[in-house]
Design a protein around this motif. Sequence first.
Motif, PDB file in Angstrom:
ATOM      1  N   ILE A 218       7.126  -4.697   5.945  1.00  0.00           N
ATOM      2  CA  ILE A 218       8.262  -4.004   5.501  1.00  0.00           C
ATOM      3  C   ILE A 218       7.729  -2.768   4.833  1.00  0.00           C
ATOM      4  CG2 ILE A 218       9.589  -4.682   3.248  1.00  0.00           C
ATOM      5  CD1 ILE A 218       8.418  -7.477   3.744  1.00  0.00           C
ATOM      6  N   ILE A 219       8.653  -1.700   5.100  1.00  0.00           N
ATOM      7  CA  ILE A 219       8.326  -0.534   5.006  1.00  0.00           C
ATOM      8  C   ILE A 219       9.546   0.389   4.103  1.00  0.00           C
ATOM      9  CG2 ILE A 219       7.732   1.640   5.972  1.00  0.00           C
ATOM     10  CD1 ILE A 219       6.994  -0.035   8.414  1.00  0.00           C
ATOM     11  N   PHE A 220       9.035   0.975   2.996  1.00  0.00           N
ATOM     12  CA  PHE A 220      10.038   1.648   2.252  1.00  0.00           C
ATOM     13  C   PHE A 220       9.562   3.053   2.157  1.00  0.00           C
ATOM     14  CE2 PHE A 220      11.479   3.860  -1.659  1.00  0.00           C
ATOM     15  CZ  PHE A 220      12.903   3.856  -1.387  1.00  0.00           C
ATOM     16  N   TYR A 221      10.472   4.088   2.570  1.00  0.00           N
ATOM     17  CA  TYR A 221      10.168   5.384   2.407  1.00  0.00           C
ATOM     18  C   TYR A 221      11.193   6.390   2.104  1.00  0.00           C
ATOM     19  CZ  TYR A 221      12.081   5.843   7.331  1.00  0.00           C
ATOM     20  OH  TYR A 221      12.897   5.769   8.293  1.00  0.00           O
ATOM     21  N   ASN A 222      10.799   7.483   1.330  1.00  0.00           N
ATOM     22  CA  ASN A 222      11.588   8.439   1.118  1.00  0.00           C
ATOM     23  C   ASN A 222      10.954   9.756   1.822  1.00  0.00           C
ATOM     24  OD1 ASN A 222      13.906   8.477  -0.466  1.00  0.00           O
ATOM     25  ND2 ASN A 222      12.537   7.928  -2.414  1.00  0.00           N
TER      26      ASN A 222
ATOM     27  N   MET B  99       0.686  -1.182   0.037  1.00  0.00           N
ATOM     28  CA  MET B  99      -0.163  -0.240   0.006  1.00  0.00           C
ATOM     29  C   MET B  99       0.947   1.275   0.110  1.00  0.00           C
ATOM     30  SD  MET B  99      -2.799   1.492   3.054  1.00  0.00           S
ATOM     31  CE  MET B  99      -1.915   0.685   4.100  1.00  0.00           C
ATOM     32  N   ARG B 100       0.652   2.151  -0.838  1.00  0.00           N
ATOM     33  CA  ARG B 100       1.479   3.338  -1.132  1.00  0.00           C
ATOM     34  C   ARG B 100       0.583   4.506  -0.434  1.00  0.00           C
ATOM     35  NH1 ARG B 100       5.193   4.613  -5.048  1.00  0.00           N
ATOM     36  NH2 ARG B 100       6.162   6.427  -4.520  1.00  0.00           N
TER      37      ARG B 100
ATOM     38  N   GLN C 116       6.868   9.759   1.274  1.00  0.00           N
ATOM     39  CA  GLN C 116       6.265   8.844   0.466  1.00  0.00           C
ATOM     40  C   GLN C 116       6.414   7.387   1.051  1.00  0.00           C
ATOM     41  OE1 GLN C 116       4.021   9.158  -2.015  1.00  0.00           O
ATOM     42  NE2 GLN C 116       4.011  11.517  -1.817  1.00  0.00           N
ATOM     43  N   ILE C 117       5.626   6.802   1.144  1.00  0.00           N
ATOM     44  CA  ILE C 117       5.659   5.481   1.942  1.00  0.00           C
ATOM     45  C   ILE C 117       4.912   4.469   1.073  1.00  0.00           C
ATOM     46  CG2 ILE C 117       4.887   4.037   3.978  1.00  0.00           C
ATOM     47  CD1 ILE C 117       5.005   6.693   5.434  1.00  0.00           C
ATOM     48  N   GLU C 118       5.819   3.117   1.074  1.00  0.00           N
ATOM     49  CA  GLU C 118       5.335   1.884   0.381  1.00  0.00           C
ATOM     50  C   GLU C 118       5.407   0.838   1.554  1.00  0.00           C
ATOM     51  OE1 GLU C 118       3.324   0.230  -2.543  1.00  0.00           O
ATOM     52  OE2 GLU C 118       4.611   1.955  -3.166  1.00  0.00           O
ATOM     53  N   ARG C 119       4.289   0.228   1.811  1.00  0.00           N
ATOM     54  CA  ARG C 119       4.382  -0.548   3.034  1.00  0.00           C
ATOM     55  C   ARG C 119       3.382  -1.945   2.458  1.00  0.00           C
ATOM     56  NH1 ARG C 119       3.554   1.621   8.467  1.00  0.00           N
ATOM     57  NH2 ARG C 119       3.663  -0.392   9.561  1.00  0.00           N
TER      58      ARG C 119
ATOM     59  N   ALA D  81       0.698  12.627  10.343  1.00  0.00           N
ATOM     60  CA  ALA D  81      -0.542  12.619   9.701  1.00  0.00           C
ATOM     61  C   ALA D  81      -0.475  11.738   8.536  1.00  0.00           C
ATOM     62  CB  ALA D  81      -0.680  14.139   9.358  1.00  0.00           C
ATOM     63  N   VAL D  82      -1.609  10.926   8.527  1.00  0.00           N
ATOM     64  CA  VAL D  82      -1.594   9.875   7.305  1.00  0.00           C
ATOM     65  C   VAL D  82      -2.631   9.932   6.542  1.00  0.00           C
ATOM     66  CG1 VAL D  82      -1.670   7.458   7.430  1.00  0.00           C
ATOM     67  CG2 VAL D  82      -0.682   8.202   9.317  1.00  0.00           C
ATOM     68  N   ASP D  83      -2.346   9.750   5.098  1.00  0.00           N
ATOM     69  CA  ASP D  83      -3.454   9.897   4.303  1.00  0.00           C
ATOM     70  C   ASP D  83      -3.435   8.645   3.494  1.00  0.00           C
ATOM     71  OD1 ASP D  83      -5.346  10.665   2.266  1.00  0.00           O
ATOM     72  OD2 ASP D  83      -3.983  11.263   0.894  1.00  0.00           O
ATOM     73  N   THR D  84      -3.985   7.488   3.965  1.00  0.00           N
ATOM     74  CA  THR D  84      -4.132   6.297   3.484  1.00  0.00           C
ATOM     75  C   THR D  84      -5.331   6.149   2.212  1.00  0.00           C
ATOM     76  OG1 THR D  84      -5.556   5.415   4.912  1.00  0.00           O
ATOM     77  CG2 THR D  84      -3.343   4.838   5.121  1.00  0.00           C
ATOM     78  N   GLU D  85      -6.313   7.312   2.292  1.00  0.00           N
ATOM     79  CA  GLU D  85      -7.684   7.144   1.267  1.00  0.00           C
ATOM     80  C   GLU D  85      -6.965   8.068  -0.063  1.00  0.00           C
ATOM     81  OE1 GLU D  85     -10.256   5.044   1.764  1.00  0.00           O
ATOM     82  OE2 GLU D  85      -9.050   4.686   3.510  1.00  0.00           O
TER      83      GLU D  85
END
Length: 176
Positions: free
Chosen positions: A58-62, A1-2, A73-76, A130-134
């Motif tokens: 597993i989390i990748f972020y810049n 999920m990004r 920017q997160i990819e999880r 502050a998270v925007d998953t939508e």
Amino acid sequence: MRHLNVEIKVRVDDLEPFRKRLEAMEAAYTGTDTQRDTYFVVPEGRLKVREGTIEQGIIFYNRPDQAGPKPSQIERTDPGKALAAVHAVLQAALPVDVVVEKTRSIYWVDQVKVHLDELPGLGSFVELEAVDTEGTASESDLHAMCTELMEDLHIPTDALVDRSYSDLVREHNNEA
């Protein structure tokens, strides 16, 4: 999920005043997690495996290294029961950079996730995400949520941390 988030991190002497303010605000308490984050050496950004009692994956972020609210920017992904196997594959393929261990109390205030963190050898930190998953909030919306909650929680801006826990732990290990 990004997804996009905006976060701040601040070093504090005592987490208890923040815990009391969150309880007074009736923040949703998720629980206290014991986390181990293994960071890997990658060409850019940060890649980690999080092993925890509440959160794992597993989390990748810049993210830029700067004090104050910063976008990520997160990819999880959460591979569930395969986490240990995926972790082993990553360790076989990539050098481990640093391991971060922490105890984290997790609260939610609307779309903002609040972490009250204790890191051995480093001390206490408050982190807001502050998270925007939508995919409906802009970076400026998330920034405003973070800034408003900083004010509500009386977070001292003079102790903002501009780097990742991985950077702080690596520096601490090099000094030891």
